[in-house]
Design a protein around this motif. Structure first.
Motif, mmCIF file in Angstrom:
data_model
loop_
_atom_site.group_PDB
_atom_site.id
_atom_site.type_symbol
_atom_site.label_atom_id
_atom_site.label_comp_id
_atom_site.label_asym_id
_atom_site.label_seq_id
_atom_site.Cartn_x
_atom_site.Cartn_y
_atom_site.Cartn_z
ATOM 1 N N THR A 1 50.169 -45.797 -43.273
ATOM 2 C CA THR A 1 49.202 -46.738 -42.505
ATOM 3 C C THR A 1 50.462 -45.623 -41.398
ATOM 4 O OG1 THR A 1 51.479 -48.048 -42.016
ATOM 5 C CG2 THR A 1 49.221 -48.828 -43.470
ATOM 6 N N GLY A 2 50.698 -44.290 -41.701
ATOM 7 C CA GLY A 2 51.583 -44.661 -40.334
ATOM 8 C C GLY A 2 52.635 -45.258 -39.128
ATOM 9 N N VAL A 3 52.921 -46.756 -39.840
ATOM 10 C CA VAL A 3 53.805 -47.747 -39.060
ATOM 11 C C VAL A 3 54.536 -47.172 -39.237
ATOM 12 C CG1 VAL A 3 54.595 -49.704 -39.642
ATOM 13 C CG2 VAL A 3 51.630 -49.404 -39.365
ATOM 14 N N TYR A 4 55.405 -46.207 -40.480
ATOM 15 C CA TYR A 4 56.554 -45.223 -40.731
ATOM 16 C C TYR A 4 56.141 -44.062 -39.817
ATOM 17 C CZ TYR A 4 58.564 -49.560 -43.142
ATOM 18 O OH TYR A 4 58.924 -50.807 -43.479
ATOM 19 N N ASP A 5 57.452 -43.579 -38.620
ATOM 20 C CA ASP A 5 57.710 -43.028 -38.159
ATOM 21 C C ASP A 5 57.861 -41.622 -39.273
ATOM 22 O OD1 ASP A 5 59.914 -42.449 -37.646
ATOM 23 O OD2 ASP A 5 59.377 -42.688 -35.550
ATOM 24 N N THR A 6 58.345 -40.569 -39.266
ATOM 25 C CA THR A 6 58.697 -39.371 -40.321
ATOM 26 C C THR A 6 60.101 -39.759 -40.081
ATOM 27 O OG1 THR A 6 59.057 -37.218 -38.663
ATOM 28 C CG2 THR A 6 57.444 -37.373 -39.987
ATOM 29 N N GLU A 7 60.754 -40.513 -39.215
ATOM 30 C CA GLU A 7 62.212 -40.581 -39.403
ATOM 31 C C GLU A 7 62.426 -42.334 -39.870
ATOM 32 O OE1 GLU A 7 64.593 -38.746 -38.533
ATOM 33 O OE2 GLU A 7 62.942 -37.970 -38.584
ATOM 34 N N GLY A 8 61.177 -42.768 -40.839
ATOM 35 C CA GLY A 8 61.622 -43.648 -41.137
ATOM 36 C C GLY A 8 61.284 -45.101 -40.178
ATOM 37 N N ARG A 9 61.030 -44.824 -38.995
ATOM 38 C CA ARG A 9 61.439 -45.906 -37.775
ATOM 39 C C ARG A 9 59.632 -46.507 -37.550
ATOM 40 N NH1 ARG A 9 63.468 -41.279 -33.483
ATOM 41 N NH2 ARG A 9 61.676 -40.276 -34.021
ATOM 42 N N PHE A 10 59.572 -47.872 -37.419
ATOM 43 C CA PHE A 10 59.296 -48.638 -36.618
ATOM 44 C C PHE A 10 58.413 -48.077 -35.891
ATOM 45 C CE2 PHE A 10 57.058 -52.735 -35.533
ATOM 46 C CZ PHE A 10 56.399 -53.133 -36.127
ATOM 47 N N VAL A 11 56.639 -48.229 -35.639
ATOM 48 C CA VAL A 11 56.314 -47.991 -34.648
ATOM 49 C C VAL A 11 54.670 -48.814 -34.452
ATOM 50 C CG1 VAL A 11 54.426 -46.211 -33.727
ATOM 51 C CG2 VAL A 11 56.211 -44.947 -35.477
ATOM 52 N N GLU B 1 49.358 -52.349 -34.378
ATOM 53 C CA GLU B 1 49.205 -53.502 -33.911
ATOM 54 C C GLU B 1 47.213 -52.470 -34.206
ATOM 55 O OE1 GLU B 1 49.289 -56.067 -32.280
ATOM 56 O OE2 GLU B 1 51.180 -55.657 -32.055
ATOM 57 N N GLU B 2 47.660 -51.824 -34.765
ATOM 58 C CA GLU B 2 45.878 -50.813 -35.132
ATOM 59 C C GLU B 2 45.358 -51.432 -36.518
ATOM 60 O OE1 GLU B 2 46.559 -46.431 -34.257
ATOM 61 O OE2 GLU B 2 45.224 -46.264 -36.128
ATOM 62 N N ILE B 3 46.548 -51.930 -37.102
ATOM 63 C CA ILE B 3 46.020 -51.939 -38.540
ATOM 64 C C ILE B 3 44.934 -53.351 -38.285
ATOM 65 C CG2 ILE B 3 46.972 -53.518 -41.193
ATOM 66 C CD1 ILE B 3 49.212 -52.179 -40.705
ATOM 67 N N PHE B 4 45.307 -54.264 -37.569
ATOM 68 C CA PHE B 4 44.968 -55.041 -36.835
ATOM 69 C C PHE B 4 43.347 -55.079 -36.039
ATOM 70 C CE2 PHE B 4 49.020 -56.340 -38.533
ATOM 71 C CZ PHE B 4 48.908 -57.264 -39.297
ATOM 72 N N ASN B 5 43.571 -53.644 -35.741
ATOM 73 C CA ASN B 5 42.517 -53.786 -34.465
ATOM 74 C C ASN B 5 41.479 -53.368 -35.230
ATOM 75 O OD1 ASN B 5 44.134 -55.020 -32.649
ATOM 76 N ND2 ASN B 5 44.385 -52.510 -31.962
ATOM 77 N N LYS B 6 41.961 -52.362 -36.423
ATOM 78 C CA LYS B 6 41.376 -51.771 -37.050
ATOM 79 C C LYS B 6 40.309 -52.205 -38.061
ATOM 80 C CE LYS B 6 41.560 -47.011 -36.369
ATOM 81 N NZ LYS B 6 42.495 -45.571 -37.086
ATOM 82 N N HIS B 7 41.433 -53.412 -39.082
ATOM 83 C CA HIS B 7 40.694 -53.912 -40.286
ATOM 84 C C HIS B 7 40.686 -55.305 -40.671
ATOM 85 C CE1 HIS B 7 41.300 -49.588 -41.565
ATOM 86 N NE2 HIS B 7 42.564 -49.636 -41.063
ATOM 87 N N ALA B 8 41.307 -56.095 -39.030
ATOM 88 C CA ALA B 8 40.984 -57.555 -39.559
ATOM 89 C C ALA B 8 39.595 -57.822 -38.911
ATOM 90 C CB ALA B 8 42.762 -57.821 -38.372
ATOM 91 N N ASN B 9 38.758 -57.692 -39.430
ATOM 92 C CA ASN B 9 38.017 -58.385 -39.241
ATOM 93 C C ASN B 9 37.564 -59.706 -39.374
ATOM 94 O OD1 ASN B 9 36.990 -55.517 -38.182
ATOM 95 N ND2 ASN B 9 36.654 -55.039 -40.199
#
Ligand code: HEM
Ligand SMILES: [Ca+2]
Length: 189
Positions: free
Chosen positions: A91-101, A106-114
């Motif tokens: 999902t990209g929620v962890y960035d390449t440094e392993g940090r929470f973005v 939020e994008e998960i729910f904007n796009k998929h929580a229909n």
């Protein structure tokens, strides 16, 4: 002063380290397959699924977390290097440094929580993993599918939904403590 133990509550850990800290049962910074197995059993996963997953996770992630080291047949995972085990088609929620973005979360729910604004159905979870699938990345996609399907199996609510707060708990690791407490209460009944 004694070194502070590694745990999901430690403020010094980045997001992805918090996600896996629960499974480092003796908190020595290394997760062996038997710790993954025991950790999974503690949160309510059955013997077969826990066996398969501990194999899949430790064999799949061990070497990338041990850069420059000779491969070990004990398949240890080094918590401090866990960001190196990141795969594609996520999902990209962890960035390449392993940090929470937060914006990606939020994008998960904007796009998929229909159907429900603050939860995902099984179909929506599957649709999300499909949408995140990158070309020529079978391995990363399979890892993602397994991560989300196992989450659904262990943490869906009584209406078969995975709540937004549950998913937040995946990313900060707190979900595993909650599931462990729920499971031990359930076993005592
Ligand atoms: C029941 C146990 C577990 C569940 C339900 C679970 C689920 C998840 C989920 C849903 C993600 C997010 C993927 C995404 O953002 O697309 C994730 C990421 C990840 N998990 Fe787990 N996980 C579990 C245990 C573990 C263990 C034991 C390890 C390793 C010791 C691990 C390592 C990772 C890594 C490295 C990522 C980052 C993937 C990436 O962003 O590329 N997980 N997991
Ligand atoms: Ca350990």
């Amino acid at each position: 002063m004694a070194a502070s133990p590694i745990s999901s509550e430690s403020p010094k850990l980045e997001g992805l380290q918090k996600h896996v800290a629960f499974f480092d049962l003796n908190q020595d910074g290394v997760i062996y397959p038997w710790e993954t197995f025991k950790g999974l059993r503690l949160i309510g996963s059955g013997v077969l699924l826990s066996t398969a997953l501990s194999f899949f996770i430790n064999v799949g992630f061990s070497q990338s977390t041990r850069p420059g080291k000779f491969p070990s047949l004990l398949f240890p995972i080094e918590v401090k290097n866990i960001k190196l085990a990141k795969h594609r088609s996520d999902t990209g929620v962890y960035d390449t440094e392993g940090r929470f973005v937060p914006s990606k979360f939020e994008e998960i729910f904007n796009k998929h929580a229909n159907t429900h604004p603050n939860a995902l159905t099984y179909g929506e979870l599957k649709e999300m993993t499909k949408a995140n699938r990158e070309p020529k990345d079978l391995t990363g996609w399979i890892f993602s599918l397994v991560e989300w399907k196992v989450l659904y199996k262990l943490a869906k609510d009584k209406n078969d939904l995975v709540q937004k707060e549950t998913i937040r708990g995946v990313y900060d690791g707190s979900l595993f403590e909650i599931l462990k407490n729920e499971h031990s209460a359930y076993k005592k009944k």
